[in-house]
Design an enzyme around this catalytic site. Structure first.
Site, PDB file in Angstrom:
ATOM      1  N   ARG A   1     130.135 157.580  77.194  1.00  0.00           N
ATOM      2  CA  ARG A   1     128.807 156.325  76.858  1.00  0.00           C
ATOM      3  C   ARG A   1     130.044 154.610  76.157  1.00  0.00           C
ATOM      4  O   ARG A   1     130.325 155.321  75.307  1.00  0.00           O
ATOM      5  CB  ARG A   1     127.917 157.285  76.309  1.00  0.00           C
ATOM      6  CG  ARG A   1     127.906 158.120  77.260  1.00  0.00           C
ATOM      7  CD  ARG A   1     126.627 158.767  77.398  1.00  0.00           C
ATOM      8  NE  ARG A   1     125.103 158.557  77.142  1.00  0.00           N
ATOM      9  CZ  ARG A   1     124.290 158.829  76.478  1.00  0.00           C
ATOM     10  NH1 ARG A   1     124.205 160.239  76.102  1.00  0.00           N
ATOM     11  NH2 ARG A   1     122.757 157.699  76.441  1.00  0.00           N
TER      12      ARG A   1
ATOM     13  N   ASP B   1     113.582 157.817  80.629  1.00  0.00           N
ATOM     14  CA  ASP B   1     113.941 159.319  80.751  1.00  0.00           C
ATOM     15  C   ASP B   1     113.213 160.150  82.056  1.00  0.00           C
ATOM     16  O   ASP B   1     113.389 161.462  82.045  1.00  0.00           O
ATOM     17  CB  ASP B   1     114.302 160.140  79.174  1.00  0.00           C
ATOM     18  CG  ASP B   1     114.813 159.384  78.074  1.00  0.00           C
ATOM     19  OD1 ASP B   1     116.032 158.705  78.851  1.00  0.00           O
ATOM     20  OD2 ASP B   1     114.622 159.754  77.005  1.00  0.00           O
TER      21      ASP B   1
ATOM     22  N   LYS C   1     123.376 157.667  81.009  1.00  0.00           N
ATOM     23  CA  LYS C   1     122.381 158.039  80.308  1.00  0.00           C
ATOM     24  C   LYS C   1     124.049 159.347  80.785  1.00  0.00           C
ATOM     25  O   LYS C   1     124.887 159.434  80.440  1.00  0.00           O
ATOM     26  CB  LYS C   1     121.608 158.362  80.936  1.00  0.00           C
ATOM     27  CG  LYS C   1     120.138 157.174  81.365  1.00  0.00           C
ATOM     28  CD  LYS C   1     119.699 157.545  79.509  1.00  0.00           C
ATOM     29  CE  LYS C   1     119.593 156.095  79.232  1.00  0.00           C
ATOM     30  NZ  LYS C   1     118.508 154.954  77.900  1.00  0.00           N
TER      31      LYS C   1
HETATM   32  C1  S3P Z   1     116.231 157.358  72.983  1.00  0.00           C
HETATM   33  C2  S3P Z   1     116.217 155.792  73.315  1.00  0.00           C
HETATM   34  C3  S3P Z   1     116.887 156.116  74.927  1.00  0.00           C
HETATM   35  C4  S3P Z   1     116.238 157.286  75.478  1.00  0.00           C
HETATM   36  C5  S3P Z   1     116.845 158.064  74.684  1.00  0.00           C
HETATM   37  C6  S3P Z   1     116.832 158.830  73.097  1.00  0.00           C
HETATM   38  C7  S3P Z   1     115.958 157.119  70.961  1.00  0.00           C
HETATM   39  O1  S3P Z   1     118.519 155.935  75.313  1.00  0.00           O
HETATM   40  O2  S3P Z   1     116.948 157.263  76.475  1.00  0.00           O
HETATM   41  O3  S3P Z   1     117.199 159.730  75.789  1.00  0.00           O
HETATM   42  O4  S3P Z   1     115.408 157.970  70.478  1.00  0.00           O
HETATM   43  O5  S3P Z   1     115.536 155.836  71.099  1.00  0.00           O
HETATM   44  P1  S3P Z   1     118.552 154.016  75.277  1.00  0.00           P
HETATM   45  O6  S3P Z   1     118.147 153.205  73.667  1.00  0.00           O
HETATM   46  O7  S3P Z   1     119.875 153.641  75.530  1.00  0.00           O
HETATM   47  O8  S3P Z   1     117.506 153.412  75.732  1.00  0.00           O
END
Ligand code: S3P
Length: 432
Positions: free
Chosen positions: A121, A319, A346
């Site tokens: 990632r 999500d 993701k």
């Molecule tokens: C999250 C932010 C999101 C989300 C992840 C949880 C967080 O990711 O997809 O499941 O807790 O800050 P991104 O910040 O990469 O969009």
């Protein structure tokens, strides 16, 4: 694991605590002075990775018998200790990205790593701004992925520079990482994002005593606050509730009440999209829970129509797109999802994985550069689903299987443990 067509779904359910909020409660509680008591903590593998990392950093965290109350004995902003081993974040993107911001402000070297999926990632999105702040952070294999090596030159106390960062992505993980590094900076740190991502860091850090200013899509933080331990009641996770919202809408004659769900406006895009599609959803007992709004969500089976989902709503439901894609398969007409290229980075490439698996089930779906186009109305049939060990893919197809003819087999269905260990038993409890 095998699944068959089932239904209707009836009754009440309480989904586990919010994943994003549970992570932050452990992190900020560790950086505060005194005890932070967290109730309704999510015992998913990701949040347990955060607990494991902070224990390795010398923080005492009590969690007797896996109860959903966690006590964190915080040691203040400068109380973390050098870990004796590599910090292992497991599968958790939130852990690695947020903890990087905190650890760049410490005066000891360490290595951050995680599982195979985490090692693929993108971490360049946090490495670049942290470097602009003067942090000593590199990708060990020079590929902008984990393992990450921090503070390797170990020159003593790390003082980071406060910066103004224009984030190219609307990502709460990137924003939170920079704000947390800002706790250790020499002046104000500001982050602007193209559209507003979830704001749990801003809300919770302010409750702990940090000085945070929010103006539209720009957030600023001042360094070296006095953070004090507190009580946090974690609301139910709307991302987990989303599977029951979809099941309640799609399976004929269903009626489900989902209790105590967080409906923060930076997370509630799924509710708006469902309403746009014609869903019968009612919010009851709307309440404030330490700055985080909560409600009970009543869902009844509905006839849905296709819709277009794009622009600023995307970060508020990022999500939930896999389960929205399942809804779209049963809606009348076309659904277009765009501006969602983030899905590709993701836990799996959620555009490709959804399109491949839905096609196997007989759906009319195609991938685009930044989303997918779904023509609703094809009856789905059971198939062998590759979850790619992605919890949200497994849960989405478990819901799809409730309507599909024949047997649906989900590979590595246990990966739901990442965010929702009791998912299958909760789902069965609603089926008469
Ligand atoms: C999250 C932010 C999101 C989300 C992840 C949880 C967080 O990711 O997809 O499941 O807790 O800050 P991104 O910040 O990469 O969009």
């Amino acid at each position: 694991m095998e699944f068959q067509k089932k239904g209707p779904l009836k009754g009440k359910i309480t989904v586990p605590g919010d994943k994003s909020i549970s992570h932050r409660a452990v992190m900020f509680g560790s950086l505060a002075k005194g005890i932070t008591e967290v109730t309704n903590f999510l015992h998913g593998a990701d949040c347990l990775s955060t607990i494991r990392c902070f224990r390795q950093l010398g923080i005492e965290i009590d969690n007797h018998d896996g109860s959903d109350t966690v006590m964190i004995h915080g040691k203040g902003l400068h109380g973390l200790k050098k870990p004796s081993n590599v910090l292992d974040v497991g599968n958790s993107g939130t852990t690695i990205r947020l903890i990087s911001g905190i650890l760049c402000g410490q005066d000891f070297p360490l290595i951050l790593n995680g599982d195979e999926s985490i090692q693929k990632r993108p971490m360049g999105r946090v490495i670049s701004p942290l470097k602009l702040m003067g942090a000593d952070i590199i990708s060990q294999r020079d590929n902008n992925c984990a393992p990450l090596i921090l503070n390797s030159s170990n020159t003593g106390k790390q003082v980071l520079k406060g910066i103004h960062y224009e984030s190219p992505v609307a990502s709460a993980q990137v924003k939170s990482c920079i704000l947390l590094a800002g706790l250790y900076a020499d002046g104000e740190t500001t982050v602007s994002e193209p559209s507003l991502s979830r704001n749990h860091t801003e809300l919770m850090l302010s409750e702990f005593g940090a000085q945070i200013k929010l103006e539209g899509c720009t957030t600023s933080i001042l360094p070296e606050p006095n953070l004090n331990g507190r009580r946090i009641a974690v609301p139910g996770d709307i991302s987990s509730a989303a599977y029951f919202i979809a099941a309640g809408l799609l399976v004929p004659n269903s009626e489900i009440l989902i209790k105590n769900v967080g409906i923060n406006p930076t997370r509630d895009g799924i509710l708006h999209v469902c309403q746009q599609m014609g869903a019968d959803i009612t919010l009851e007992n709307v309440n404030d829970n330490g700055g985080e709004p909560v409600a009970d969500i009543l869902v009844r089976s509905s006839e849905l129509s296709g819709t277009t989902i794009s622009g600023t709503i995307i970060p508020t439901l990022i999500d939930e797109i896999p389960i929205i894609a399942i809804l779209a398969c049963y809606a009348k007409g076309q659904t277009i999802i765009k501006d969602a290229a983030e899905l590709k980075v993701k836990e799996s490439n959620r555009i490709d994985v959804m399109v491949e698996n839905l096609t196997k089930m007989g759906a009319d779906v195609s991938a685009t550069d930044d989303g997918m186009i779904i023509q609703g109305g094809n009856a789905l049939r059971g198939a062998s689903i590759e979850s790619k060990s992605d919890h949200r893919i497994a849960m989405s197809f478990a819901i799809a299987s409730l309507l599909a003819e024949g047997t649906t087999t989900i590979q590595d269905a246990e990966c739901v443990n990442i965010s929702y260990p009791s998912f299958y038993s909760d789902l069965n409890s609603l089926i008469g």
